[in-house]
Design a protein around this motif. Structure first.
Motif, PDB file in Angstrom:
ATOM      1  N   ASP A  34       1.247  -1.471  -4.823  1.00  0.00           N
ATOM      2  CA  ASP A  34      -0.057  -0.560  -4.681  1.00  0.00           C
ATOM      3  C   ASP A  34      -1.163  -1.484  -5.782  1.00  0.00           C
ATOM      4  O   ASP A  34      -0.588  -1.695  -6.810  1.00  0.00           O
ATOM      5  CB  ASP A  34      -0.048   0.873  -4.748  1.00  0.00           C
ATOM      6  CG  ASP A  34      -0.859   1.482  -4.091  1.00  0.00           C
ATOM      7  OD1 ASP A  34      -0.772   2.127  -2.966  1.00  0.00           O
ATOM      8  OD2 ASP A  34      -2.218   1.608  -4.360  1.00  0.00           O
TER       9      ASP A  34
ATOM     10  N   CYS B  85       0.926  -1.183  -0.018  1.00  0.00           N
ATOM     11  CA  CYS B  85       0.010  -0.035  -0.132  1.00  0.00           C
ATOM     12  C   CYS B  85       0.772   1.187   0.062  1.00  0.00           C
ATOM     13  O   CYS B  85       0.854   2.331   0.769  1.00  0.00           O
ATOM     14  CB  CYS B  85      -1.015   0.039   1.286  1.00  0.00           C
ATOM     15  SG  CYS B  85      -1.987  -1.544   1.380  1.00  0.00           S
ATOM     16  N   THR B  86       1.710   1.165  -0.793  1.00  0.00           N
ATOM     17  CA  THR B  86       2.775   2.126  -1.042  1.00  0.00           C
ATOM     18  C   THR B  86       2.491   3.559  -1.192  1.00  0.00           C
ATOM     19  O   THR B  86       2.987   4.755  -0.612  1.00  0.00           O
ATOM     20  CB  THR B  86       3.865   1.895  -2.014  1.00  0.00           C
ATOM     21  OG1 THR B  86       5.071   2.642  -1.790  1.00  0.00           O
ATOM     22  CG2 THR B  86       3.621   2.240  -3.368  1.00  0.00           C
TER      23      THR B  86
ATOM     24  N   ALA C 116      -7.889   4.237  -0.146  1.00  0.00           N
ATOM     25  CA  ALA C 116      -6.801   4.022   0.897  1.00  0.00           C
ATOM     26  C   ALA C 116      -7.003   4.411   2.316  1.00  0.00           C
ATOM     27  O   ALA C 116      -6.392   3.968   3.044  1.00  0.00           O
ATOM     28  CB  ALA C 116      -5.852   5.349   0.405  1.00  0.00           C
TER      29      ALA C 116
END
Length: 296
Positions: free
Chosen positions: A155, A132-133, A221
């Motif tokens: 991601d 989940c960069t 996100a």
């Protein structure tokens, strides 16, 4: 009007407008200073105390106009300042951001820079995954702190990875930070010695009451309820903890941020042995779990 007077005026305007903070600043004064200094093209560490000559310098009409325009956009759109300036700072390092990514603010950054996870790492730690960069900030910081590691930033969002690429290039990390589009761990065979993850974890009730500034960020996100589950925000994390051991080296650890969701995490994983790590926000926002614990 002097620079310090302009910042004071902007502070009052932000306070009166009741904007929400948490995307790089925590109060109206700091946010006002950020916006004003950016609008005037001044360094963000410009002293603003009364005794400093820079703070007492007059503000030209065109400078005032630029600051007013930026401040007006912050109030009218409710977008985080980072989106308006296209810059966010994490542990003193600047990163490019726009609406394609969440504004970076992970407490994991503190742990990287302050050595808060070093105890659990090995001399053989070489392969790091930043899952989940987003804009790539945690992976880039890890590469800065640990000069011998190689980092994979992953991601699900191609848009986020495009922003991460800007930051990888900005910090000249092309040889050590590699970006991969992946739905969770699906495209990441490993093995990894260290996994960093600031995942979507906000529960359904909290999602329904988020301030406008947070709703300006990519929904995916933040929302931890994307599987239509119980609404506790742990959907992504359930899958992650189930699948992670398969891509972890024997002595690997996973560092996971869950924000204010500790109660939901412990309810979802009551028997999982984890270590809660101390950060500036306390000891209940980031945890560390070993591969061994995940296999029990």
């Amino acid at each position: 009007m002097t620079l310090s007077e302009l910042v004071a005026q902007a502070t009052q305007q932000l306070s009166d407008a009741q904007v929400s903070f948490g995307h790089g600043t925590t109060n109206a004064r700091d946010e006002a200073a950020w916006l004003v200094l950016h609008a005037l093209g001044l360094p963000l560490d410009t002293p603003l105390d009364a005794e400093n000559s820079e703070s007492n310098r007059p503000v030209a009409p065109e400078e005032y106009a630029r600051a007013a325009t930026l401040l007006g956009a912050r109030i009218s759109t409710r977008k985080p300042a980072a989106y308006l300036t296209n810059e966010a700072w994490l542990q003193g390092v600047p990163f490019y951001v726009d609406e394609r990514v969440i504004v970076p603010r992970s407490l994991i950054a503190e742990l990287l820079v302050d050595g808060g996870i070093d105890y659990w790492l090995k001399e053989s730690t070489r392969r790091v995954l930043d899952l989940c960069t987003g804009n790539g900030s945690l992976g880039i910081l890890a590469a800065m702190v640990y000069p011998e590691v190689e980092v994979t930033g992953a991601d699900i969002s191609a848009d986020a990875l495009a922003v991460a690429r800007i930051n990888v290039n900005k910090h000249e990390m092309q040889n050590r930070v590699h970006l991969v589009e992946s739905d969770g761990l699906a495209a990441l065979p490993g093995p990894f010695d260290l996994i960093l993850c600031n995942p979507p974890y906000v529960n359904a009730q909290s999602m329904a009451t988020l301030p406008a500034e947070y709703l300006a960020e990519p929904f995916i996100a933040l929302d931890g309820n994307q599987s239509g589950g119980s609404g506790d925000g742990m959907d992504f994390i359930r899958t992650l903890l189930k699948q992670a051991p398969a891509v972890m080296a024997p002595d690997a650890v996973l560092v996971l941020e869950i924000g204010n969701e500790r109660s939901f995490f412990e309810a979802a994983f009551p028997d999982l042995e984890v270590v809660w790590l101390e950060t500036s926000a306390g000891e209940d926002q980031v945890l560390l779990v070993s591969k061994e614990a995940l296999l029990l």
